[in-house]
Design a protein around this motif. Structure first.
Motif, PDB file in Angstrom:
ATOM      1  N   SER A  23      -2.490   4.783   4.238  1.00 17.50           N
ATOM      2  CA  SER A  23      -1.594   3.629   4.349  1.00 17.50           C
ATOM      3  C   SER A  23      -1.109   3.304   5.580  1.00 17.50           C
ATOM      4  CB  SER A  23      -0.551   3.868   3.364  1.00 17.50           C
ATOM      5  OG  SER A  23      -0.955   4.176   1.936  1.00 17.50           O
TER       6      SER A  23
ATOM      7  N   THR B 105      -3.528   1.170   7.702  1.00 16.33           N
ATOM      8  CA  THR B 105      -3.278  -0.242   7.506  1.00 16.33           C
ATOM      9  C   THR B 105      -2.382  -0.737   8.023  1.00 16.33           C
ATOM     10  OG1 THR B 105      -4.226   0.193   4.939  1.00 16.33           O
ATOM     11  CG2 THR B 105      -3.130  -1.821   5.293  1.00 16.33           C
TER      12      THR B 105
ATOM     13  N   ASP C 116      -1.082   1.549  -5.176  1.00 11.57           N
ATOM     14  CA  ASP C 116      -1.969   0.363  -5.505  1.00 11.57           C
ATOM     15  C   ASP C 116      -1.994  -0.093  -6.810  1.00 11.57           C
ATOM     16  OD1 ASP C 116      -2.508   0.925  -2.706  1.00 11.57           O
ATOM     17  OD2 ASP C 116      -4.746   0.633  -2.970  1.00 11.57           O
TER      18      ASP C 116
ATOM     19  N   ASN D 295      -9.340  -0.691   4.975  1.00 14.67           N
ATOM     20  CA  ASN D 295      -7.694  -1.138   5.449  1.00 14.67           C
ATOM     21  C   ASN D 295      -7.465  -2.123   6.478  1.00 14.67           C
ATOM     22  OD1 ASN D 295      -7.135   0.984   3.473  1.00 14.67           O
ATOM     23  ND2 ASN D 295      -6.581   2.379   4.780  1.00 14.67           N
TER      24      ASN D 295
ATOM     25  N   VAL E 140       0.837  -1.279   0.178  1.00 17.30           N
ATOM     26  CA  VAL E 140       0.054  -0.094   0.039  1.00 17.30           C
ATOM     27  C   VAL E 140       0.980   1.258  -0.111  1.00 17.30           C
ATOM     28  CG1 VAL E 140      -2.046  -1.037   1.252  1.00 17.30           C
ATOM     29  CG2 VAL E 140      -0.081   0.057   2.463  1.00 17.30           C
TER      30      VAL E 140
ATOM     31  N   GLY F  15      -5.469  -2.163  -2.804  1.00 16.04           N
ATOM     32  CA  GLY F  15      -6.751  -1.433  -2.748  1.00 16.04           C
ATOM     33  C   GLY F  15      -7.458  -1.151  -3.997  1.00 16.04           C
TER      34      GLY F  15
ATOM     35  N   THR G  80       2.166  -6.047   5.907  1.00 24.38           N
ATOM     36  CA  THR G  80       1.859  -4.995   5.081  1.00 24.38           C
ATOM     37  C   THR G  80       3.093  -4.087   4.982  1.00 24.38           C
ATOM     38  OG1 THR G  80      -0.480  -4.664   6.003  1.00 24.38           O
ATOM     39  CG2 THR G  80       0.708  -2.992   4.913  1.00 24.38           C
TER      40      THR G  80
END
Length: 386
Positions: free
Chosen positions: A246, A249, A163, A225, A127, A157, A235
């Motif tokens: 981001s 996330t 992304d 997220n 991300v 995403g 991640t």
């Protein structure tokens, strides 16, 4: 769907509730856990006394939404679009989503041929910034391609910027990718990524919590997220400013006990400031796919010995190979010229050029594209497959 024939009551109840409860609604999740989805639906349909912990105003709004919910119609629309509904207890349900507790999705709408549970077992989230720099797009695509080549599923995403570069990098390497949307999976968003999301649905998976036709909102992006973080083993944040979704996330991944990684950028770049903040905390610095795999892989799965780029043309998709073949050997060419020689649309040619750049075949030269030195050597020394 629950298979051939009529959907069962639990599935219908959860589909019903996707029209009433917002994603991540912990109060709603607690009701489903304590009373069961069917009982929650019954109370909503009958307009009975409010469920525990909800104000009169909110209960009135939920009753209004419940009055318009048509779960069988939603399932029919989904089926027509090639979409299935997967909920807890279904063989395709990824068990790691249960780590979200009462904010666990009621279920996921899934579009694509692959099995979500199996793919999620070996997946990494990539991300970052929507308005990313060329460096950010390059790093995202390169990381995604490297992970895909090592058998990892790349989850992101579906948005512009990092992304999109991550999805294209994975697809360009012939790998697997999953787009988690903040809207109905039958309605791609952003619209400029309609072709990309359609391609992901053909080769990978497009998933989301919201029922067919539902639209995205700022809060839904943020809540989406947590699914990306929970679904994956770790991640990676490629570029992110201080106030970036981001980072939501990444912090969700940290709370869930997942690996959190960051790709460093220039010290002067505001788009890397959020990543650098993560790296000053518990996140691990990574620079390529080997670093990521060494961290999230199974015990004993170490980073491979570093080698130069490997550019086997026969691993490319035929259409991508056709774009590669359209580049002249000794000079840069504009996208319209390349598209004309490859007999494809200019938008498609540009998308494939970015994939080829992620794989080390081409590089930008002003407004044009040119074969890299490694690609020229590969083309000369690697005969066309029969």
């Amino acid at each position: 769907m629950s298979g051939v024939g009529e959907p069962d009551g639990e599935l219908l109840a959860r589909v019903f509730l996707t029209r009433v409860l917002e994603p991540g609604d912990e109060a709603g999740g607690r009701w489903v856990r304590e009373f069961g989805a069917g009982e929650v639906v019954r109370r909503l349909r009958e307009g009975a006394r409010p469920l525990p912990g909800v104000s009169h105003k909110r209960w009135t709004g939920m009753l209004a939404r419940a009055g318009t919910a048509r779960p069988r119609e939603d399932l029919a629309v989904a089926r027509e679009a090639g979409v299935r509904f997967v909920c807890p207890g279904h063989p395709e349900w990824p068990g790691q989503l249960d780590d979200l507790g009462d904010s666990r999705p009621l279920g996921l709408w899934v579009r694509g041929p692959a099995g979500l549970r199996m793919w999620a077992l070996k997946s990494v989230a990539l991300v970052g910034a929507r308005a990313c720099t060329e460096y950010g797009a390059h790093m995202a695509a390169t990381l995604a391609a490297g992970l895909a080549e090592q058998g990892w599923v790349v989850v992101s995403g579906g948005a512009y910027g990092v992304d999109g570069a991550a999805h294209r990098g994975a697809l360009g390497a012939g790998g697997a990718t999953v787009a988690v949307l903040a809207c109905g999976v039958d309605r791609p968003y952003p619209r400029g990524h309609t072709q990309l999301i359609g391609r992901i649905a053909e080769q990978g998976l497009v998933v989301g919590e919201l029922p067919p036709g539902d639209h995205p909102t700022p809060s839904r992006f943020i809540l989406r997220n947590r699914v990306i973080a929970a679904l994956t083993r770790g991640t990676v944040v490629v570029e992110a400013a201080h106030r970036s979704g981001s980072l939501v996330t990444a912090r969700a991944a940290q709370r869930l006990g997942r690996h959190t990684m960051g790709v460093p950028g220039p010290a002067t770049s505001g788009l890397s400031a959020g990543v650098h903040e993560l790296l000053r905390g518990e996140a691990v610095l990574v620079t390529d796919a080997a670093d990521v795999v060494e961290l999230v892989g199974d015990m004993g799965q170490l980073a491979p010995v570093r080698r130069g780029p490997v550019l086997p043309r026969d691993l490319l998709e035929p259409a991508t190979r056709q774009v590669l073949a359209a580049l002249p050997g000794g000079r840069a060419a504009r996208p319209d010229e390349i598209a004309r020689r490859a007999q494809t649309a200019q938008e498609d040619a540009v998308a494939r050029l970015y994939e080829l750049r992620a794989l080390g075949y081409v590089e930008r030269h002003g407004d044009g594209w040119k074969l890299t030195r490694q690609a020229v050597m590969s083309v000369r020394g690697d005969p066309e497959p029969c």
